[in-house]
Design a protein around this motif. Structure first.
Motif, mmCIF file in Angstrom:
data_model
loop_
_atom_site.group_PDB
_atom_site.id
_atom_site.type_symbol
_atom_site.label_atom_id
_atom_site.label_comp_id
_atom_site.label_asym_id
_atom_site.label_seq_id
_atom_site.Cartn_x
_atom_site.Cartn_y
_atom_site.Cartn_z
ATOM 1 N N LYS A 18 0.829 -1.204 0.000
ATOM 2 C CA LYS A 18 0.000 0.000 0.000
ATOM 3 C C LYS A 18 0.864 1.255 0.000
ATOM 4 O O LYS A 18 0.563 2.225 -0.706
ATOM 5 C CB LYS A 18 -0.924 0.002 1.223
ATOM 6 C CG LYS A 18 -2.031 -1.030 1.170
ATOM 7 C CD LYS A 18 -2.909 -0.957 2.398
ATOM 8 C CE LYS A 18 -4.028 -1.992 2.349
ATOM 9 N NZ LYS A 18 -4.874 -1.956 3.569
ATOM 10 N N GLU A 19 1.927 1.226 0.798
ATOM 11 C CA GLU A 19 2.821 2.381 0.822
ATOM 12 C C GLU A 19 3.508 2.570 -0.531
ATOM 13 O O GLU A 19 3.693 3.702 -0.997
ATOM 14 C CB GLU A 19 3.864 2.210 1.925
ATOM 15 C CG GLU A 19 3.276 2.241 3.325
ATOM 16 C CD GLU A 19 4.345 2.092 4.387
ATOM 17 O OE1 GLU A 19 5.543 2.107 4.040
ATOM 18 O OE2 GLU A 19 3.989 1.960 5.572
ATOM 19 N N ILE A 20 3.890 1.458 -1.164
ATOM 20 C CA ILE A 20 4.505 1.549 -2.495
ATOM 21 C C ILE A 20 3.528 2.154 -3.497
ATOM 22 O O ILE A 20 3.888 3.029 -4.291
ATOM 23 C CB ILE A 20 4.980 0.155 -2.958
ATOM 24 C CG1 ILE A 20 6.170 -0.320 -2.094
ATOM 25 C CG2 ILE A 20 5.380 0.178 -4.428
ATOM 26 C CD1 ILE A 20 6.586 -1.746 -2.370
ATOM 27 N N GLN A 21 2.279 1.700 -3.456
ATOM 28 C CA GLN A 21 1.272 2.228 -4.374
ATOM 29 C C GLN A 21 1.041 3.711 -4.132
ATOM 30 O O GLN A 21 0.882 4.503 -5.073
ATOM 31 C CB GLN A 21 -0.046 1.448 -4.198
ATOM 32 C CG GLN A 21 -1.135 1.839 -5.194
ATOM 33 C CD GLN A 21 -0.696 1.575 -6.632
ATOM 34 O OE1 GLN A 21 -0.087 0.575 -6.922
ATOM 35 N NE2 GLN A 21 -1.045 2.495 -7.526
ATOM 36 N N LYS A 22 1.056 4.106 -2.865
ATOM 37 C CA LYS A 22 0.869 5.520 -2.523
ATOM 38 C C LYS A 22 2.017 6.365 -3.075
ATOM 39 O O LYS A 22 1.797 7.440 -3.648
ATOM 40 C CB LYS A 22 0.774 5.666 -1.007
ATOM 41 C CG LYS A 22 0.503 7.067 -0.533
ATOM 42 C CD LYS A 22 0.365 7.103 0.977
ATOM 43 C CE LYS A 22 0.114 8.537 1.458
ATOM 44 N NZ LYS A 22 0.005 8.589 2.945
ATOM 45 N N GLU A 23 3.234 5.861 -2.892
ATOM 46 C CA GLU A 23 4.392 6.586 -3.414
ATOM 47 C C GLU A 23 4.376 6.636 -4.943
ATOM 48 O O GLU A 23 4.742 7.649 -5.548
ATOM 49 C CB GLU A 23 5.689 5.925 -2.927
ATOM 50 C CG GLU A 23 5.927 6.016 -1.419
ATOM 51 C CD GLU A 23 6.229 7.435 -0.977
ATOM 52 O OE1 GLU A 23 6.730 8.217 -1.813
ATOM 53 O OE2 GLU A 23 5.941 7.773 0.180
ATOM 54 N N MET A 24 3.935 5.542 -5.567
ATOM 55 C CA MET A 24 3.864 5.530 -7.033
ATOM 56 C C MET A 24 2.823 6.529 -7.536
ATOM 57 O O MET A 24 3.039 7.211 -8.545
ATOM 58 C CB MET A 24 3.540 4.119 -7.532
ATOM 59 C CG MET A 24 4.665 3.108 -7.299
ATOM 60 S SD MET A 24 4.248 1.428 -7.815
ATOM 61 C CE MET A 24 4.078 1.643 -9.583
ATOM 62 N N ASP A 25 1.706 6.626 -6.842
ATOM 63 C CA ASP A 25 0.702 7.620 -7.226
ATOM 64 C C ASP A 25 1.265 9.033 -7.094
ATOM 65 O O ASP A 25 1.019 9.899 -7.946
ATOM 66 C CB ASP A 25 -0.550 7.466 -6.351
ATOM 67 C CG ASP A 25 -1.262 6.148 -6.609
ATOM 68 O OD1 ASP A 25 -1.028 5.550 -7.680
ATOM 69 O OD2 ASP A 25 -2.042 5.723 -5.746
ATOM 70 N N GLN A 26 2.023 9.240 -6.029
ATOM 71 C CA GLN A 26 2.636 10.546 -5.846
ATOM 72 C C GLN A 26 3.663 10.838 -6.946
ATOM 73 O O GLN A 26 3.741 11.962 -7.461
ATOM 74 C CB GLN A 26 3.303 10.619 -4.466
ATOM 75 C CG GLN A 26 3.848 11.989 -4.113
ATOM 76 C CD GLN A 26 4.421 12.018 -2.715
ATOM 77 O OE1 GLN A 26 4.406 11.022 -2.005
ATOM 78 N NE2 GLN A 26 4.951 13.168 -2.316
ATOM 79 N N ARG A 27 4.412 9.816 -7.314
ATOM 80 C CA ARG A 27 5.382 9.986 -8.392
ATOM 81 C C ARG A 27 4.689 10.318 -9.719
ATOM 82 O O ARG A 27 5.133 11.190 -10.481
ATOM 83 C CB ARG A 27 6.221 8.705 -8.541
ATOM 84 C CG ARG A 27 7.315 8.803 -9.605
ATOM 85 C CD ARG A 27 8.003 7.474 -9.787
ATOM 86 N NE ARG A 27 7.069 6.437 -10.256
ATOM 87 C CZ ARG A 27 7.400 5.162 -10.438
ATOM 88 N NH1 ARG A 27 8.633 4.759 -10.180
ATOM 89 N NH2 ARG A 27 6.502 4.305 -10.869
ATOM 90 N N ASP A 28 3.575 9.621 -9.990
ATOM 91 C CA ASP A 28 2.831 9.909 -11.217
ATOM 92 C C ASP A 28 2.295 11.337 -11.210
ATOM 93 O O ASP A 28 2.307 12.027 -12.246
ATOM 94 C CB ASP A 28 1.669 8.918 -11.374
ATOM 95 C CG ASP A 28 2.174 7.487 -11.570
ATOM 96 O OD1 ASP A 28 3.350 7.319 -11.930
ATOM 97 O OD2 ASP A 28 1.384 6.544 -11.339
ATOM 98 N N ALA A 29 1.819 11.770 -10.043
ATOM 99 C CA ALA A 29 1.289 13.139 -9.961
ATOM 100 C C ALA A 29 2.391 14.164 -10.205
ATOM 101 O O ALA A 29 2.192 15.160 -10.923
ATOM 102 C CB ALA A 29 0.645 13.365 -8.593
ATOM 103 N N ALA B 125 13.116 12.557 -7.371
ATOM 104 C CA ALA B 125 14.186 11.631 -6.984
ATOM 105 C C ALA B 125 13.957 11.081 -5.582
ATOM 106 O O ALA B 125 14.201 9.897 -5.311
ATOM 107 C CB ALA B 125 15.535 12.355 -7.055
ATOM 108 N N GLU B 126 13.471 11.928 -4.712
ATOM 109 C CA GLU B 126 13.202 11.482 -3.346
ATOM 110 C C GLU B 126 12.105 10.423 -3.318
ATOM 111 O O GLU B 126 12.213 9.406 -2.630
ATOM 112 C CB GLU B 126 12.801 12.686 -2.496
ATOM 113 C CG GLU B 126 12.547 12.344 -1.028
ATOM 114 C CD GLU B 126 12.145 13.564 -0.227
ATOM 115 O OE1 GLU B 126 11.768 13.390 0.949
ATOM 116 O OE2 GLU B 126 12.216 14.694 -0.765
#
Length: 617
Positions: A423-434, A459-460
């Motif tokens: 779930k945390e990975i998916q959240k970070e991926m959504d943030q990266r896409d945004a 990058a972060e």
């Protein structure tokens, strides 16, 4: 029916009655106000009660609310919170629709009443003034009539007296005429004032007072109607929340009907299932055959290949008789010598007798006796180090891979951890896409922002995703090991254990043959030693997170001892070693040379120096 006609003479009583009506209205306002305060207090107490029994976040109570009975209780708490909200609605509506409106109406009523009774008093004062004028005119007319009568009598007396001069008579006559004229004027004035008073009095009792009293009557009737409307509103405000309160109660009933005892029982199984299988039957051990006893299937020195049911300690899916035995204690039982220690050399020089006199050959005790001895013995905390480790586990310092938990519970914890990381990975991926989309927008429209300003954030986020993926892979590997998807050390132990199961019957018959160890003690056939090693490997796999026994002192070797039996260790005269287990009365002391080399030596071959602090543990 009109107060102006029926109560034309009850001005004061009407004034008292209307004031009483206002007091009643104010009393009702006070009653409703106290009711609203009670509703607010009740709602507050209900909310505090609901909040008091709500499960605390990130606590053990929150996990308990997985059960349907607890969920029903939680639903009850939530419904009671909504129930409290309806009482707050009652209080708010009563305040706005009854208290505020009636308070404003009371002020208007007081002003209207004051105006009406002011007009009444004014009319009353006017008629009283007219009455006073009438009385004054009447008294003046009466006085003038009496003066005229006395003047006439005096004139007649003077006229009849022959001794009175003609001038005096004329004077008396003129005086009498003047008095009569004044009486006539007073009479006319009195008549006029009387007519005026009668007119005013008629207007007062038939026009002014009835009109004023009619207005007061209408005002009082409006007050009564307003109280009735307020009482009706009071009931309607309660009635409006009844459907919502009914829904709250229906929600509680629905929550009660959703309680599923079977589901709760299954949750208990999922919460506490260890994954171990119950132990098998304990076989009979025959002690009637001297020196060649057949070891029972459930002992750890059981020979392979017999047709009886066996207990295997290698696999996680197999039955474990003692799944929670500590590794250090268990291995102490597995590797400690079974024969009495040899006596110290008779010569002062240890080199004369390198290994000392040999103990007579004795029958080796079955390994199951060592387990029985352990199971009946009282557990002992060797030192504060072990106590500290136990306390740290209780305080939540659990291993990262949850290896301290039973298999089933460990699998659940690992699966939960993997899900959280995903779930945390998916959240970070959504943030990266945004961020990527925002950067594209900045590239197309530079006036909206600088695209390079997002590189650091991008990058972060990518670094966080990589860390989370590595973490997830680590936990997935542990989960795969628990679920058997990856080979583990226990699998190797099971394969090694299976090799011994394939031995034929003749090898089993040879397992009872005696052989001499170099120091003259009795040991069993090699396959049994190999089996013990296999079992030791199995237990290493199960308890690989256990710490080694701490040193409780030191010892100095008085003589050279060549340890050739299983579980013994060789020492050289004058060598200093660590003591990790003192003599239990069997003549052997457990020592350690380094982290990987430890064993037993005869107590009489060493001089022991125990640490006082460790001895007090």
């Amino acid at each position: 029916m009109s107060w102006g006609i029926e109560l034309w003479d009850q001005f004061d009583n009407l004034e008292k009655h209307t004031q009483w009506g206002i007091d009643i209205l104010e009393k009702y306002i006070k009653f409703v106000k106290e009711r609203t305060e009670i509703e607010l207090s009740y709602a507050k107490q209900l909310r505090n009660l609901s909040k008091k029994y709500q499960p605390k976040k990130n606590s053990k109570e929150e996990e308990e609310y997985r059960y349907t009975a607890c969920k029903a209780f939680l639903s009850t708490l939530n419904e009671m919170n909504d129930y409290a909200g309806q009482h707050e609605v009652i209080s708010e509506n009563m305040t706005s629709q009854i208290i505020v409106e009636l308070a404003r109406y009371v002020q208007e009523l007081k002003q209207e009443r004051k105006s009406h009774f002011h007009d009444g008093r004014k009319a009353q004062q006017h008629i009283e003034t007219c009455w006073k004028q009438l009385e004054s005119s009447k008294r003046r007319f009466e006085r003038d009539c009496k003066e005229a009568d006395r003047a006439q009598q005096y004139f007649e007396k003077m006229d009849a007296d022959i001794n009175v001069t003609k001038a005096d008579v004329e004077k008396a006559r003129q005086q009498a005429q003047t008095r009569h004229q004044m009486a006539e004027e007073s009479k006319a004035d009195y008549s006029s004032v009387l007519q005026k008073f009668n007119h005013e009095q008629h207007e007062y009792y038939h026009t002014h007072i009835p009109n004023i009293f009619q207005k007061i009557q209408e005002m009082e009737e409006r007050r009564i109607v307003r109280i009735g409307e307020s009482v009706k509103t009071y009931a309607e405000l309660d009635r409006q929340v009844i459907p919502i309160i009914g829904k709250c109660l229906d929600g509680i009933v629905k929550a009660a009907e959703s309680i599923d005892p079977k589901n709760d029982s299954q949750l208990v199984v999922e919460a506490y299932k260890s994954g171990f299988e119950p132990p098998g039957d304990i076989e009979f051990e025959d002690y009637t055959q001297p020196m060649k006893r057949t070891v029972s299937d459930n002992s750890l020195s059981n020979s392979r290949g017999e047709g009886k049911s066996e207990l295997k300690f290698g696999g996680k899916s197999k039955g474990k008789l003692w799944p929670f035995i500590k590794k250090n204690k268990l291995m102490s039982l597995l590797t400690s010598p079974h024969q009495p220690p040899p006596p110290p050399p008779a010569s002062a020089s240890p080199s004369a007798v390198p290994n000392g006199p040999q103990s007579p050959k004795q029958q080796k005790e079955p390994l199951s006796h060592r387990f029985n001895e352990f199971m009946t013995s009282k557990p002992k905390i060797h030192c504060f180090r072990s106590l500290k480790r136990g306390l740290s586990l209780k305080l939540g310092a659990t291993p990262e891979d949850f290896s301290n938990l039973p298999p089933e519970q460990r699998r659940k914890k690992l699966q939960q951890k993997v899900d959280e990381l995903n779930k945390e990975i998916q959240k970070e991926m959504d943030q990266r896409d945004a961020i990527t989309k925002m950067k594209d927008v900045y590239l197309k429209n530079p006036q909206m922002g600088d695209p390079s300003s997002l590189d650091h954030k991008l990058a972060e986020v990518s670094q966080n995703i990589e860390k989370l993926r590595l973490e997830a892979q680590k936990f997935e590997a542990w989960l795969a090991e628990v679920e058997g998807r990856l080979p583990a050390r226990s699998d190797q132990a099971r394969r090694q254990s299976g090799m011994y199961e394939t031995q034929n019957a003749p090898s089993v018959n040879n397992c009872a043959q005696d052989r001499e160890s170099p120091d003259g003690s009795y040991t069993e056939e090699q396959s049994q030693e190999s089996e013990v090693k296999v079992l030791a490997t199995d237990f290493d796999d199960e308890f690989d997170d256990e710490e080694p026994l701490p040193a409780i002192g030191t010892c100095k070797a008085l003589y050279t001892f060549e340890g050739q039996n299983e579980g013994t260790i060789s020492v050289v005269e004058g060598e200093t070693l660590y003591v990790i287990e003192e003599d239990k009365g069997d003549g052997w002391t457990r020592i350690r040379r380094n982290e990987d080399e430890e064993g037993y030596v005869p107590t009489s071959y060493v001089e022991v120096y125990l640490d006082k602090n460790a001895k007090d543990c």
